[in-house]
Structure formats: structure tokens, C-alpha cells
Enzyme design. Structure first.
Site, PDB file in Angstrom:
ATOM      1  N   LEU A 168     -33.520  11.462  48.532  1.00 46.18           N
ATOM      2  CA  LEU A 168     -34.627  10.535  48.627  1.00 46.18           C
ATOM      3  C   LEU A 168     -34.861  10.000  47.224  1.00 46.18           C
ATOM      4  O   LEU A 168     -34.874  10.766  46.258  1.00 46.18           O
ATOM      5  CB  LEU A 168     -35.877  11.247  49.153  1.00 46.18           C
ATOM      6  CG  LEU A 168     -37.005  10.406  49.752  1.00 46.18           C
ATOM      7  CD1 LEU A 168     -36.496   9.512  50.871  1.00 46.18           C
ATOM      8  CD2 LEU A 168     -38.121  11.312  50.275  1.00 46.18           C
ATOM      9  N   ASP A 169     -35.030   8.694  47.101  1.00 44.23           N
ATOM     10  CA  ASP A 169     -35.148   8.071  45.787  1.00 44.23           C
ATOM     11  C   ASP A 169     -36.186   8.768  44.923  1.00 44.23           C
ATOM     12  O   ASP A 169     -37.171   9.325  45.425  1.00 44.23           O
ATOM     13  CB  ASP A 169     -35.529   6.599  45.925  1.00 44.23           C
ATOM     14  CG  ASP A 169     -34.451   5.777  46.597  1.00 44.23           C
ATOM     15  OD1 ASP A 169     -33.323   6.288  46.729  1.00 44.23           O
ATOM     16  OD2 ASP A 169     -34.738   4.638  47.005  1.00 44.23           O
ATOM     17  N   TRP A 170     -35.988   8.668  43.604  1.00 41.74           N
ATOM     18  CA  TRP A 170     -36.885   9.294  42.638  1.00 41.74           C
ATOM     19  C   TRP A 170     -38.340   8.879  42.866  1.00 41.74           C
ATOM     20  O   TRP A 170     -39.246   9.715  42.831  1.00 41.74           O
ATOM     21  CB  TRP A 170     -36.437   8.906  41.226  1.00 41.74           C
ATOM     22  CG  TRP A 170     -37.396   9.307  40.155  1.00 41.74           C
ATOM     23  CD1 TRP A 170     -37.536  10.552  39.598  1.00 41.74           C
ATOM     24  CD2 TRP A 170     -38.369   8.479  39.502  1.00 41.74           C
ATOM     25  NE1 TRP A 170     -38.536  10.547  38.648  1.00 41.74           N
ATOM     26  CE2 TRP A 170     -39.065   9.284  38.569  1.00 41.74           C
ATOM     27  CE3 TRP A 170     -38.717   7.134  39.611  1.00 41.74           C
ATOM     28  CZ2 TRP A 170     -40.076   8.794  37.756  1.00 41.74           C
ATOM     29  CZ3 TRP A 170     -39.739   6.635  38.801  1.00 41.74           C
ATOM     30  CH2 TRP A 170     -40.396   7.469  37.890  1.00 41.74           C
TER      31      TRP A 170
END
Length: 328
Positions: free
Chosen positions: A106-108
Site C-alpha cells: 500500500l502506497d506510503w
């Protein structure tokens, strides 16, 4: 005699790593079968008969599996480590003794459901596009998206790494100045949801994944996790065909069952457990009158700036004659 299985599948089922990571271990020469290094991905072994080691440590199949759902906060990465020193999602699972790993990423700056497990076969099927696992996101965008923009997202656009599209894209909820879009995609390509939105002129303000594999983060705060129930695990395994049948046709959860993103307080992710940050009680402060000078030292939320910071919104130098906040 036990049935022969591919080496990478055995490593994944033993909880060493995901199927893809297991293949990397084999290609790197870190896996041995009966004391001989194996670097061919097609190699098969017989569990219980062949001795498999990774970096010199014996690998044995285990029937017990661990499954945890984390509400990943924004501002941390889902990799095992980060060269920039940012918090990792795994740090929030302090106290978990099993060697678990995240299923996908999951993106930062995204938040929401991340599954951690040592079940490599389940992880592989949930992550691989071939098994059709659908990923649901709630995307907060600036302004009101037009029907034409949402239609383009589902019709397909061309990105720098090839064509892509969303399976669904509908208005989910209206906020005061922004709109939440419910978007469903069938692959976990890098920054896919953000790039789809940008391709049609939608500016993403916030990205939230409310569920994964049909299990939602309802009741969890950002940075908290819980173990999956036996029923939830069976549901996920049925979804990808690991319960003795074909993969089930995944249906979108009804709008009313999707939890809302947690309210954000302050800046940055909550400190991981045991980090020491945020665990000490703040010293009491004396009340001061609501004078213009006192108001200048307060942030937009009414909290005083810590020592050493400027009084303006841009963090400039402290004005002449301004006194520091006192401590009790």
C-alpha cells in the site's frame, strides 16, 4: 510417499516468504536441498523426505498459520525495511511472534487494510492478477468528478507502463469541498489508483483501502491490528480457490459495510509500539490569557508551538518581544 511440490511453493507454504520472494531466494543461491544449492525455479521436492535450508537454517512445513489485519496509517511503508528510515508497517505488529509478511503493498501516503500472514500460497493468490482478486479503494478527490471522467477511468487509459482501467468507479460520498470516489481495480500495479485519477484530471487528496479480501478495518484505529477469525480466513481461502473448489466470484461489499477513513489528528503516522515516541506524558502548562500575543503562538488547532519553532504559519523567526510558553 508425499507428493512432490515445487520448491518455491514449499517455501511459501512454510511461511518463509511470499511465492515471488521465495523465487528470488532460489535464484540468489540461498536455498539448498539435501545440502546442494538449487537455483532452478522448476525444481520439485518431497516434503518430509528432502531437507531444505535457507541461509543454512532448516525449513519445515507448518500447519499453523498466522493472519493479521493492520490498519496501515499514512506515512509508513509496507516494505520490511526502509533506507530512508521511515516507519514500516511491520513495526506496528509488535508482539506478533510469527514471521509474517505483508500481502502486496500500500502506497506510503495511503492508508487502510493490509493483510500480514505466513501463508505463502494464500498471499500468492491474493496478489496475482490471474486469480482476479478485486481491490476496493475510497479516493478523496478535489471538487466534483464529472460522469465523463469516471467513464474514462473504467473504459481504460494508457499509462507509461501500459493500458489500465478500473473495474468500477462511482461517487461514494460527498464531503464539504471534496468527493469520495469508490474505485475497484483488479491488479496491484504501482500507484495504479493515483495514476488512473491523474490521467483523467482528478486530483487525489487522500487514498484509503477499507477492506482486503472481504475483511474490513471496521473498529480499528490507524496503526492498530487484529488477528483474523477462522471464518474470515476460510472466506479468503474460498475466494481464491484454496478450499477445495474454484475461486469464487468476488462481489463488492455494499456501500453501507465499507468503513470510513479514520479522522486524522496532527501530522504524520502514530508512533509504532515500543518506539518511545508519544509514550511520555506531557508536562502540564500554565493557562495564559487569550491575548493577540498568546494566539500568535497557537497553531490552527489551538495547540501551542513547541520551543524553537516560529510563530507564523510558514515557520519564520519568533517576533521581537514574544515570550516563550511557560511550563508548570
Amino acid at each position: 510417499m508425499s507428493e512432490a511440490v515445487r520448491l518455491q511453493k514449499f517455501l511459501a507454504s512454510a511461511g518463509i516468504a511470499s511465492r515471488r520472494k521465495a523465487e528470488e531466494l532460489i535464484l540468489a543461491g540461498r536455498v539448498k536441498v539435501n545440502s546442494r544449492a538449487v537455483t532452478e525455479l522448476g525444481t520439485k521436492i518431497e516434503p518430509g523426505k528432502d531437507l531444505v535450508t535457507v541461509d543454512g537454517k532448516l525449513v519445515s512445513a507448518s500447519e499453523a498459520r498466522a493472519y493479521y489485519l493492520l490498519y496501515k496509517p499514512s506515512g509508513c511503508v509496507t516494505t520490511a525495511s526502509d533506507p530512508e528510515g521511515r516507519p514500516t508497517a511491520l513495526e506496528y505488529l509488535r508482539g506478533v511472534k510469527q514471521r509474517v509478511f505483508p500481502v502486496g503493498r500500500l502506497d506510503w501516503d495511503a492508508e487502510g487494510a493490509v493483510l500480514f500472514t505466513d501463508d505463502g500460497e494464500l498471499a500468492n493468490r491474493l496478489a496475482h492478477p490471474r486469480y482476479g482478486h478485486r481491490r476496493t479503494y475510497l479516493v478523496k478527490v478535489r471538487g466534483e468528478p464529472t460522469p465523463e471522467q469516471l467513464a474514462r477511468v473504467t473504459a481504460g487509459v494508457r499509462l507509461e507502463d501500459g493500458p489500465a482501467k478500473a473495474l468500477e468507479a462511482t461517487v461514494h460520498e460527498h464531503a464539504e469541498k471534496n468527493v469520495w470516489i469508490r474505485m475497484v481495480v483488479g491488479e496491484g500495479r504501482y500507484h495504479l489508483v493515483k495514476r488512473l485519477c491523474e490521467a483523467v484530471g482528478l486530483q487525489v487528496q487522500r487514498l484509503f483501502r477499507p477492506e482486503f479480501g472481504g475483511v474490513t478495518v471496521e473498529g480499528l484505529r490507524a496503526g492498530k491490528f487484529r488477528p483474523l477469525s477462522a471464518a474470515e480466513v476460510r472466506q479468503m481461502r474460498r475466494l481464491v480457490g484454496l478450499e477445495g473448489g474454484e475461486p469464487e466470484s468476488q462481489k463488492a461489499l455494499p456501500r453501507g459495510l465499507l468503513p470510513k477513513a479514520a479522522r486524522r489528528h496532527g501530522h504524520g503516522p502514530p508512533p509504532p509500539p515500543g518506539s518511545g515516541a508519544g509514550e511520555r506524558e506531557p508536562l502540564p502548562q500554565r493557562a495564559e490569557p487569550r491575548t493577540p500575543e498568546a494566539e500568535a503562538r497557537r497553531g490552527d488547532d489551538g495547540a501551542r508551538w513547541p520551543r524553537g519553532r516560529g510563530t507564523g504559519r510558514e515557520g519564520g523567526k519568533r517576533g521581537a518581544g514574544a515570550r516563550r510558553p511557560t511550563r508548570g
